[in-house]
Design a protein around this motif. Sequence first.
Motif, PDB file in Angstrom:
ATOM      1  N   ILE A 241      51.485  37.873  43.607  1.00  0.00           N
ATOM      2  CA  ILE A 241      51.724  38.575  44.869  1.00  0.00           C
ATOM      3  C   ILE A 241      52.115  37.583  45.954  1.00  0.00           C
ATOM      4  N   VAL A 242      51.416  36.471  46.029  1.00  0.00           N
ATOM      5  CA  VAL A 242      51.730  35.440  47.028  1.00  0.00           C
ATOM      6  C   VAL A 242      53.135  34.891  46.782  1.00  0.00           C
ATOM      7  N   LYS A 243      53.444  34.631  45.537  1.00  0.00           N
ATOM      8  CA  LYS A 243      54.774  34.130  45.181  1.00  0.00           C
ATOM      9  C   LYS A 243      55.849  35.145  45.577  1.00  0.00           C
ATOM     10  N   GLY A 244      55.603  36.415  45.301  1.00  0.00           N
ATOM     11  CA  GLY A 244      56.546  37.474  45.660  1.00  0.00           C
ATOM     12  C   GLY A 244      56.700  37.627  47.160  1.00  0.00           C
ATOM     13  N   LEU A 245      55.585  37.563  47.887  1.00  0.00           N
ATOM     14  CA  LEU A 245      55.646  37.646  49.355  1.00  0.00           C
ATOM     15  C   LEU A 245      56.465  36.494  49.926  1.00  0.00           C
TER      16      LEU A 245
ATOM     17  N   LYS B 268      45.896  44.674  47.609  1.00  0.00           N
ATOM     18  CA  LYS B 268      45.929  43.224  47.854  1.00  0.00           C
ATOM     19  C   LYS B 268      46.539  42.913  49.217  1.00  0.00           C
ATOM     20  N   LEU B 269      47.569  43.653  49.597  1.00  0.00           N
ATOM     21  CA  LEU B 269      48.206  43.427  50.894  1.00  0.00           C
ATOM     22  C   LEU B 269      47.274  43.814  52.041  1.00  0.00           C
ATOM     23  N   VAL B 270      46.528  44.885  51.858  1.00  0.00           N
ATOM     24  CA  VAL B 270      45.539  45.279  52.862  1.00  0.00           C
ATOM     25  C   VAL B 270      44.471  44.195  52.978  1.00  0.00           C
ATOM     26  N   ASP B 271      44.051  43.653  51.843  1.00  0.00           N
ATOM     27  CA  ASP B 271      43.069  42.556  51.857  1.00  0.00           C
ATOM     28  C   ASP B 271      43.624  41.354  52.623  1.00  0.00           C
ATOM     29  N   LEU B 272      44.890  41.043  52.412  1.00  0.00           N
ATOM     30  CA  LEU B 272      45.511  39.923  53.121  1.00  0.00           C
ATOM     31  C   LEU B 272      45.545  40.184  54.623  1.00  0.00           C
ATOM     32  N   LEU B 273      45.895  41.397  55.011  1.00  0.00           N
ATOM     33  CA  LEU B 273      45.917  41.739  56.440  1.00  0.00           C
ATOM     34  C   LEU B 273      44.515  41.643  57.058  1.00  0.00           C
ATOM     35  N   LYS B 274      43.505  42.089  56.323  1.00  0.00           N
ATOM     36  CA  LYS B 274      42.125  41.973  56.813  1.00  0.00           C
ATOM     37  C   LYS B 274      41.732  40.508  56.966  1.00  0.00           C
TER      38      LYS B 274
ATOM     39  N   ALA C 151      43.138  36.444  39.529  1.00  0.00           N
ATOM     40  CA  ALA C 151      43.738  35.285  40.181  1.00  0.00           C
ATOM     41  C   ALA C 151      45.232  35.207  39.883  1.00  0.00           C
ATOM     42  N   ASP C 152      45.601  35.553  38.638  1.00  0.00           N
ATOM     43  CA  ASP C 152      47.019  35.541  38.276  1.00  0.00           C
ATOM     44  C   ASP C 152      47.797  36.562  39.090  1.00  0.00           C
ATOM     45  N   SER C 153      47.241  37.761  39.260  1.00  0.00           N
ATOM     46  CA  SER C 153      47.950  38.794  40.017  1.00  0.00           C
ATOM     47  C   SER C 153      48.055  38.408  41.490  1.00  0.00           C
ATOM     48  N   THR C 154      47.015  37.790  42.025  1.00  0.00           N
ATOM     49  CA  THR C 154      47.060  37.345  43.421  1.00  0.00           C
ATOM     50  C   THR C 154      48.120  36.265  43.590  1.00  0.00           C
ATOM     51  N   GLY C 155      48.180  35.345  42.644  1.00  0.00           N
ATOM     52  CA  GLY C 155      49.201  34.297  42.691  1.00  0.00           C
ATOM     53  C   GLY C 155      50.607  34.871  42.632  1.00  0.00           C
TER      54      GLY C 155
ATOM     55  N   LEU D  80      55.264  36.610  59.529  1.00  0.00           N
ATOM     56  CA  LEU D  80      54.788  37.277  58.321  1.00  0.00           C
ATOM     57  C   LEU D  80      54.430  38.732  58.617  1.00  0.00           C
ATOM     58  N   LEU D  81      53.838  38.971  59.773  1.00  0.00           N
ATOM     59  CA  LEU D  81      53.510  40.358  60.138  1.00  0.00           C
ATOM     60  C   LEU D  81      54.764  41.209  60.290  1.00  0.00           C
ATOM     61  N   ARG D  82      55.847  40.602  60.750  1.00  0.00           N
ATOM     62  CA  ARG D  82      57.111  41.341  60.837  1.00  0.00           C
ATOM     63  C   ARG D  82      57.559  41.775  59.446  1.00  0.00           C
TER      64      ARG D  82
END
Length: 115
Positions: free
Chosen positions: A8-12, A79-85, A2-6, A52-54
Motif C-alpha cells: 500500500i505504501v509503495k502504491g501510494l 489501511k488508508l483510514v488508519d494512515l489518516l488517523k 506487513a506485506d500488504s502495508t508495504g 499527500l492529503l491532496r
Amino acid sequence: VADSTGEIVKGLRCYFDKALPIMLLYKSEREQYEDSMAADVSPSSVYGAEHLLRLFVKLPELLVHAKIEEETLTLLQHKLVDLLKFLQKHQSTFFLSRYHSAEDVETSANKQEDD
C-alpha cells in the motif's frame, strides 16, 4: 499484514509521484516543482504531508480506474483510514504549523505596498 502495508505504501508513493505534477499542485507551486525536479528526485522525497492529503482527496476518483477486487479495496480503505488517523495523531510532526500559500505571500506583499 506487513506485506500488504508495504504494498500500500509503495502504491501510494507511485500514485503520489505520478499525480503530483498533474493534479496536486497549485498553480503557484508549479515553478517550484520544475526547479525541484530538475535534480531528478522523486516528488515523494521532496513534498510532504500537506500534498499527500491532496492525493487522499483525489484518490477515490483515481481508484475507480484501478481494477481492484472488492475485498482488496475494502482492506485498502481500512489501511488508508488508519494512515489518516496516524497523520492526525502526529500532525505536529508531519505538518507545518503554518502553511504559506502563494495567496499568503500576495496578501502580505499587498499589505506592505499599502503601508
